[in-house]
Scaffold this motif. Structure first.
Motif, mmCIF file in Angstrom:
data_model
loop_
_atom_site.group_PDB
_atom_site.id
_atom_site.type_symbol
_atom_site.label_atom_id
_atom_site.label_comp_id
_atom_site.label_asym_id
_atom_site.label_seq_id
_atom_site.Cartn_x
_atom_site.Cartn_y
_atom_site.Cartn_z
ATOM 1 N N LYS A 246 0.739 -1.455 -0.226
ATOM 2 C CA LYS A 246 -0.429 0.245 0.225
ATOM 3 C C LYS A 246 1.354 1.222 0.226
ATOM 4 O O LYS A 246 2.015 1.248 0.927
ATOM 5 N N THR A 247 0.223 2.392 -0.897
ATOM 6 C CA THR A 247 1.026 3.294 -0.987
ATOM 7 C C THR A 247 0.584 4.396 0.520
ATOM 8 O O THR A 247 -0.602 4.140 0.432
ATOM 9 N N LEU A 248 1.055 5.663 0.451
ATOM 10 C CA LEU A 248 0.627 6.165 1.518
ATOM 11 C C LEU A 248 -0.672 6.843 0.920
ATOM 12 O O LEU A 248 -1.380 7.578 1.246
ATOM 13 N N GLU A 249 -0.685 7.623 -0.469
ATOM 14 C CA GLU A 249 -1.809 7.987 -0.789
ATOM 15 C C GLU A 249 -3.042 7.219 -0.520
ATOM 16 O O GLU A 249 -3.690 7.463 -0.258
ATOM 17 N N MET A 250 -2.470 5.167 -1.180
ATOM 18 C CA MET A 250 -3.346 4.049 -0.992
ATOM 19 C C MET A 250 -3.883 4.461 0.428
ATOM 20 O O MET A 250 -5.868 4.141 0.871
ATOM 21 N N VAL A 251 -3.315 4.618 1.723
ATOM 22 C CA VAL A 251 -3.553 4.216 3.421
ATOM 23 C C VAL A 251 -4.637 5.561 2.942
ATOM 24 O O VAL A 251 -5.286 5.838 3.868
ATOM 25 N N LEU A 252 -4.149 6.892 2.876
ATOM 26 C CA LEU A 252 -4.754 7.716 3.305
ATOM 27 C C LEU A 252 -6.297 8.362 2.574
ATOM 28 O O LEU A 252 -6.931 8.432 2.968
ATOM 29 N N ASN A 253 -6.687 8.045 1.162
ATOM 30 C CA ASN A 253 -7.402 7.655 0.550
ATOM 31 C C ASN A 253 -8.571 6.921 1.132
ATOM 32 O O ASN A 253 -9.181 6.908 2.018
ATOM 33 N N GLU A 254 -8.250 6.159 1.681
ATOM 34 C CA GLU A 254 -9.228 4.517 2.077
ATOM 35 C C GLU A 254 -9.618 4.998 3.848
ATOM 36 O O GLU A 254 -10.402 5.037 3.610
ATOM 37 N N LEU A 255 -8.513 6.079 3.934
ATOM 38 C CA LEU A 255 -9.479 6.094 5.392
ATOM 39 C C LEU A 255 -10.230 7.526 5.304
ATOM 40 O O LEU A 255 -10.988 7.754 6.065
ATOM 41 N N VAL A 256 -9.639 8.461 4.529
ATOM 42 C CA VAL A 256 -10.833 9.655 4.188
ATOM 43 C C VAL A 256 -12.106 9.337 3.486
ATOM 44 O O VAL A 256 -13.368 9.539 4.052
ATOM 45 N N ALA A 257 -11.909 7.504 2.682
ATOM 46 C CA ALA A 257 -13.205 7.675 2.679
ATOM 47 C C ALA A 257 -14.479 7.071 4.007
ATOM 48 O O ALA A 257 -14.716 6.669 3.682
ATOM 49 N N ARG A 258 -13.140 6.374 4.518
ATOM 50 C CA ARG A 258 -14.234 6.089 5.560
ATOM 51 C C ARG A 258 -14.245 6.566 6.997
ATOM 52 O O ARG A 258 -15.567 6.162 6.508
ATOM 53 N N HIS A 259 -13.888 7.856 6.965
ATOM 54 C CA HIS A 259 -14.119 8.433 8.151
ATOM 55 C C HIS A 259 -14.121 10.007 7.806
ATOM 56 O O HIS A 259 -15.116 10.059 8.784
ATOM 57 N N GLY A 260 -13.720 10.432 6.640
ATOM 58 C CA GLY A 260 -13.799 11.670 6.375
ATOM 59 C C GLY A 260 -12.557 12.508 6.858
ATOM 60 O O GLY A 260 -12.531 12.197 7.610
ATOM 61 N N TRP A 261 -12.198 13.555 6.278
ATOM 62 C CA TRP A 261 -11.728 15.090 7.255
ATOM 63 C C TRP A 261 -12.158 14.843 8.372
ATOM 64 O O TRP A 261 -10.732 14.537 9.213
ATOM 65 N N PRO A 262 -13.302 15.259 8.676
ATOM 66 C CA PRO A 262 -13.526 15.829 9.907
ATOM 67 C C PRO A 262 -12.854 14.978 11.212
ATOM 68 O O PRO A 262 -12.385 15.141 12.289
ATOM 69 N N GLU A 263 -13.567 13.635 10.825
ATOM 70 C CA GLU A 263 -13.161 12.333 11.372
ATOM 71 C C GLU A 263 -11.655 12.445 11.739
ATOM 72 O O GLU A 263 -11.189 11.801 13.276
ATOM 73 N N LEU A 264 -10.562 12.285 10.758
ATOM 74 C CA LEU A 264 -9.258 12.325 10.406
ATOM 75 C C LEU A 264 -8.810 13.105 11.437
ATOM 76 O O LEU A 264 -7.498 12.983 12.141
ATOM 77 N N GLY A 265 -9.372 14.205 11.388
ATOM 78 C CA GLY A 265 -8.806 15.700 11.997
ATOM 79 C C GLY A 265 -8.927 15.449 13.725
ATOM 80 O O GLY A 265 -8.894 15.772 14.545
ATOM 81 N N TYR A 266 -10.129 15.073 14.180
ATOM 82 C CA TYR A 266 -9.897 14.754 15.664
ATOM 83 C C TYR A 266 -9.379 13.203 15.745
ATOM 84 O O TYR A 266 -9.159 13.565 16.810
ATOM 85 N N ARG A 267 -9.308 12.533 15.402
ATOM 86 C CA ARG A 267 -8.686 11.143 16.278
ATOM 87 C C ARG A 267 -6.873 11.675 15.373
ATOM 88 O O ARG A 267 -6.303 11.411 16.336
ATOM 89 N N ILE A 268 -6.522 11.987 15.057
ATOM 90 C CA ILE A 268 -5.043 12.501 14.796
ATOM 91 C C ILE A 268 -4.881 14.173 13.891
ATOM 92 O O ILE A 268 -5.363 14.997 13.290
ATOM 93 N N ARG A 269 -4.662 14.646 15.409
ATOM 94 C CA ARG A 269 -4.902 16.581 15.171
ATOM 95 C C ARG A 269 -3.800 17.022 14.455
ATOM 96 O O ARG A 269 -2.812 17.114 15.502
ATOM 97 N N ILE A 270 -4.117 17.049 13.639
ATOM 98 C CA ILE A 270 -2.769 17.763 12.578
ATOM 99 C C ILE A 270 -3.535 18.762 11.284
ATOM 100 O O ILE A 270 -4.249 18.185 11.428
ATOM 101 N N ASN A 271 -2.698 20.096 10.899
ATOM 102 C CA ASN A 271 -3.326 20.877 10.659
ATOM 103 C C ASN A 271 -3.723 20.379 9.217
ATOM 104 O O ASN A 271 -4.694 20.907 8.261
ATOM 105 N N CYS A 272 -3.156 19.726 9.127
ATOM 106 C CA CYS A 272 -3.102 19.318 7.431
ATOM 107 C C CYS A 272 -4.910 18.296 6.855
ATOM 108 O O CYS A 272 -5.044 18.510 5.808
ATOM 109 N N PHE A 273 -5.046 18.124 8.281
ATOM 110 C CA PHE A 273 -6.591 17.841 8.271
ATOM 111 C C PHE A 273 -7.702 17.872 8.623
ATOM 112 O O PHE A 273 -8.855 18.335 8.606
ATOM 113 N N LEU A 274 -7.740 18.786 9.586
ATOM 114 C CA LEU A 274 -8.455 20.652 9.802
ATOM 115 C C LEU A 274 -8.891 21.601 9.125
ATOM 116 O O LEU A 274 -9.786 22.338 8.859
#
Length: 74
Positions: A11-39
């Protein structure tokens, strides 16, 4: 070298990120991992740029991926 027990193998980092965004969405990713690029105006491109140069943040993303998809046959 095969790694049948490593869910990240092949899995590439891009694949991993795309799957996480599809599953959780940006707001949830920003909540779970507090980094500005998600928020703040998140995008795959800006997130990949940050994650590729920030090992601790990449590890958090990979750990969330493993937590989310391990044992689900994905």
């Amino acid at each position: 070298m095969e790694q049948p027990n490593n869910i990240l193998h092949g899995k590439t980092l891009e694949m991993v990120l795309n799957e996480l965004v599809a599953r959780h969405g940006w707001p949830e990713l920003g909540y779970r991992i507090r980094i500005n690029c998600f928020l703040d105006d998140p995008s795959i491109k800006s997130s990949l740029k940050f994650l590729r140069k920030t090992p601790w943040a990449r590890k958090k993303v990979e750990d969330l991926y493993i937590e989310t998809f391990a044992g689900k046959g994905i």
